[in-house]
Design a protein around this motif. Structure first.
Motif, short mmCIF file in Angstrom:
data_model
loop_
_atom_site.label_atom_id
_atom_site.label_comp_id
_atom_site.label_asym_id
_atom_site.label_seq_id
_atom_site.Cartn_x
_atom_site.Cartn_y
_atom_site.Cartn_z
N VAL A 1 0.40 -1.31 0.00
CA VAL A 1 0.09 0.23 0.23
C VAL A 1 0.95 1.52 0.15
O VAL A 1 1.69 0.82 0.62
N ASN A 2 -0.23 2.10 -0.94
CA ASN A 2 0.90 3.53 -0.47
C ASN A 2 0.69 4.28 0.85
O ASN A 2 0.11 3.76 1.74
N GLN A 3 1.50 5.75 0.61
CA GLN A 3 1.58 6.72 1.94
C GLN A 3 0.18 6.66 2.25
O GLN A 3 0.05 7.31 3.53
N ALA A 4 -0.51 6.93 1.33
CA ALA A 4 -2.27 7.80 1.57
C ALA A 4 -3.13 6.70 1.66
O ALA A 4 -3.99 7.08 2.72
N VAL A 5 -2.58 5.58 2.22
CA VAL A 5 -3.79 4.68 2.73
C VAL A 5 -3.75 4.22 4.22
O VAL A 5 -2.24 3.71 3.72
N ALA A 6 -4.16 4.21 5.70
CA ALA A 6 -3.73 3.30 6.50
C ALA A 6 -4.06 2.16 6.49
O ALA A 6 -4.52 1.55 6.14
N VAL A 7 -2.88 0.87 7.21
CA VAL A 7 -3.77 -0.07 7.59
C VAL A 7 -3.56 -0.44 8.70
O VAL A 7 -2.59 -0.52 9.51
N ILE A 8 -5.22 -1.07 9.10
CA ILE A 8 -5.51 -1.32 10.39
C ILE A 8 -5.83 -2.96 9.84
O ILE A 8 -6.69 -3.22 9.54
N ARG A 9 -4.79 -3.31 11.22
CA ARG A 9 -4.54 -5.30 11.42
C ARG A 9 -5.10 -5.16 12.57
O ARG A 9 -4.97 -4.83 13.35
N LEU A 10 -6.61 -5.77 12.57
CA LEU A 10 -7.40 -5.70 13.46
C LEU A 10 -7.11 -7.41 14.69
O LEU A 10 -6.49 -8.11 14.13
N ASP A 11 -7.36 -7.33 16.53
CA ASP A 11 -6.96 -8.27 17.15
C ASP A 11 -8.98 -9.01 16.63
O ASP A 11 -8.95 -8.45 17.64
N GLN A 12 -8.63 -9.97 15.61
CA GLN A 12 -10.01 -10.68 15.51
C GLN A 12 -10.54 -11.37 17.00
O GLN A 12 -12.10 -11.60 16.77
N LYS A 13 -10.13 -11.71 17.97
CA LYS A 13 -11.05 -11.91 19.09
C LYS A 13 -12.00 -11.14 20.32
O LYS A 13 -12.54 -11.84 20.29
N THR A 14 -11.37 -9.55 19.60
CA THR A 14 -11.73 -8.66 19.75
C THR A 14 -12.50 -7.88 19.17
O THR A 14 -13.16 -6.99 19.59
N ALA A 15 -12.12 -7.61 17.98
CA ALA A 15 -12.82 -6.85 17.04
C ALA A 15 -13.25 -7.59 15.78
O ALA A 15 -12.28 -7.79 15.35
N LYS A 16 -14.45 -7.66 15.35
CA LYS A 16 -14.61 -8.09 13.82
C LYS A 16 -14.57 -6.20 12.85
O LYS A 16 -14.87 -5.82 12.75
N PRO A 17 -13.55 -6.94 11.54
CA PRO A 17 -13.32 -5.68 11.07
C PRO A 17 -14.39 -5.16 10.05
O PRO A 17 -14.22 -3.84 10.35
N GLU A 18 -15.41 -5.96 10.01
CA GLU A 18 -16.82 -4.57 9.17
C GLU A 18 -17.71 -3.94 10.21
O GLU A 18 -17.93 -3.13 10.33
N PHE A 19 -16.82 -4.13 11.87
CA PHE A 19 -17.86 -3.60 12.74
C PHE A 19 -16.86 -2.68 12.87
O PHE A 19 -17.51 -1.09 12.74
N ILE A 20 -16.08 -2.39 12.87
CA ILE A 20 -14.39 -1.14 12.76
C ILE A 20 -14.72 -0.50 12.33
O ILE A 20 -15.32 0.63 12.21
N LEU A 21 -15.10 -0.71 10.73
CA LEU A 21 -15.14 -0.02 9.40
C LEU A 21 -17.09 0.15 9.98
O LEU A 21 -16.31 1.73 9.34
#
Length: 224
Positions: free
Chosen positions: A123-143
């Motif tokens: 990915v380039n510098q304009a996009v942040a990458v957020i990798r979640l601990d999926q035991k506590t946070a579901k990616p679709e919910f956080i998004l």
């Protein structure tokens, strides 16, 4: 119609679940967590040009803000970078279910969950990458929270007003998110997904009916 009835039932159940979740949040029963406390990684990439690399026809997929839409990953335009540059940027190498969030420029505030791409990606510098601990946070919910009016207000309120607005990774890390139990997060996301699919099915049926009607009218008027 049976599909419409099912859609209405799912919509009602989904509204009840969302109302219950809102009550938990407003009553203080839902803990507020910093994004950095539920993520295993929050980072961004770099521009290949800064490092002396050019785009090429094959290699590692290179994701830019153009590929990150509101709630959806768009593979076009397709860009690739040499594997040498991808290896150099190991910290921002992408994985399936990473949350991608645009933090620079006109597309600031757009975000999606990355699907499986089947090959290395970065990915380039304009996009942040957020990798979640999926035991506590579901990616679709956080998004969903990040893209909600409340989430947008919290995050975009930290945007730096320069010639090109930008959100710092530090601000993103400190963003507070209401976090119900993972079971509720999953149920909310599953219901939302089912609603989208039911709506798509109804739309297809309406389109099919309109096509038949149009064909029928064309035949009638051609014979008149």
């Amino acid at each position: 119609d049976e599909t419409v009835t099912q859609f209405e039932a799912m919509l009602h159940a989904g509204e009840n679940l969302m109302a219950a979740t809102r009550n938990e949040v407003s009553n203080g029963n839902c803990p507020m967590k910093r994004l950095e406390d539920i993520a295993t990684l929050i980072t961004k990439g770099e521009s290949p040009g800064w490092q002396g690399f050019d785009y090429q026809n094959d290699g590692s997929v290179f994701v830019t803000s153009e590929n990150v839409l509101f709630g959806r990953y768009e593979p076009e335009p397709r860009k690739h970078i040499p594997m040498e540059f991808h290896q150099k940027l190991r910290r921002s190498a992408l994985q399936k279910d990473d949350v991608l969030f645009n933090i620079v420029g006109a597309s600031i505030g757009r975000g999606c969950v990355l699907p499986g791409l089947g090959k290395p990606a970065n990915v380039n510098q304009a996009v942040a990458v957020i990798r979640l601990d999926q035991k506590t946070a579901k990616p679709e919910f956080i998004l969903g929270y990040l893209l909600s009016p409340k989430g947008m207000k919290d995050i975009l309120g930290t945007a730096v007003n320069t010639a090109r607005a930008n959100i710092s990774l530090d601000s993103l890390r400190k963003t507070k998110i209401p976090l119900p139990p993972i079971k509720i997060q999953i149920e909310l996301c599953d219901r939302l997904d089912a609603l989208y699919k039911a709506k798509a099915s109804i739309t297809e049926q309406i389109d099919a009916i309109c096509s038949v009607r149009s064909a029928f009218l064309n035949e009638v008027f051609q014979k008149s």
